[in-house]
Motif scaffolding. Structure first.
Motif, PDB file in Angstrom:
ATOM      1  N   THR A   6       9.554  64.475  17.496  1.00  0.00           N
ATOM      2  CA  THR A   6      10.044  63.450  18.414  1.00  0.00           C
ATOM      3  C   THR A   6       8.846  62.830  19.115  1.00  0.00           C
ATOM      4  OG1 THR A   6      12.124  64.631  18.762  1.00  0.00           O
ATOM      5  CG2 THR A   6      11.526  62.965  20.394  1.00  0.00           C
TER       6      THR A   6
ATOM      7  N   ARG B  63       7.584  59.613  21.855  1.00  0.00           N
ATOM      8  CA  ARG B  63       8.100  58.747  22.920  1.00  0.00           C
ATOM      9  C   ARG B  63       6.975  57.866  23.457  1.00  0.00           C
ATOM     10  NH1 ARG B  63      12.618  58.647  25.711  1.00  0.00           N
ATOM     11  NH2 ARG B  63      12.647  57.819  27.808  1.00  0.00           N
TER      12      ARG B  63
ATOM     13  N   THR C 101      12.100  56.014  21.774  1.00  0.00           N
ATOM     14  CA  THR C 101      11.963  57.344  21.191  1.00  0.00           C
ATOM     15  C   THR C 101      12.136  57.228  19.683  1.00  0.00           C
ATOM     16  OG1 THR C 101      12.897  58.365  23.161  1.00  0.00           O
ATOM     17  CG2 THR C 101      12.917  59.683  21.159  1.00  0.00           C
TER      18      THR C 101
END
Length: 139
Positions: free
Chosen positions: A62, A64, A69
């Motif tokens: 993940t 960001r 995101t």
């Protein structure tokens, strides 16, 4: 025709030195230097609890940057992911200064690449005028 003849003559009589050509290629690799760097906020190799009986679980990542995101699943078959919030975007899988694999993003922000990353890779997301680049990782 004259321009082509002059180009051919210059290539024979005064060729571009290889070191200068490589410098130009390296400089072009920095053309999106103003891109936002996406922070790696989750990596299943580091952050996930191992599950017994799942020897080859896909790697989950993940990233960001601001309000955007990007979730990515890395497998031996390629990449699958989603951009949140969903928006028109284009993703490129980078494999070096000259290796770019463009990946289409659908209206829900989902994307799939059938080409598994080999060696170090990064993702470049272009959404409107904004450019976001992830850090380099090994698959």
């Amino acid at each position: 025709m004259l321009e082509e003849e002059l180009r051919q003559a210059a290539a024979v009589l005064d060729p571009v030195p290889e070191a200068l050509r490589q410098l130009a290629l390296d400089a072009y690799a920095l053309h999106d230097l103003d891109a936002r760097i996406a922070e790696l906020t989750f990596d299943s190799l580091m952050d996930a609890v191992p599950v017994r009986g799942v020897p080859d679980a896909p790697r989950m990542l993940t990233f960001r940057a601001g309000e955007v995101t990007v979730d990515v699943e890395v497998t031996e078959d390629g990449l699958t992911g989603q951009v949140l919030p969903p928006q028109p975007a284009r993703i490129e899988v980078l494999g070096g200064p000259q290796t770019v694999h463009p990946v289409a993003v659908d209206t829900l922000g989902r994307f799939t690449s059938d080409t598994p990353p080999a060696g170090p890779f990064a993702l470049r997301l272009r959404a409107g005028a904004e450019v976001m680049v992830t850090e380099w990782l090994r698959a």
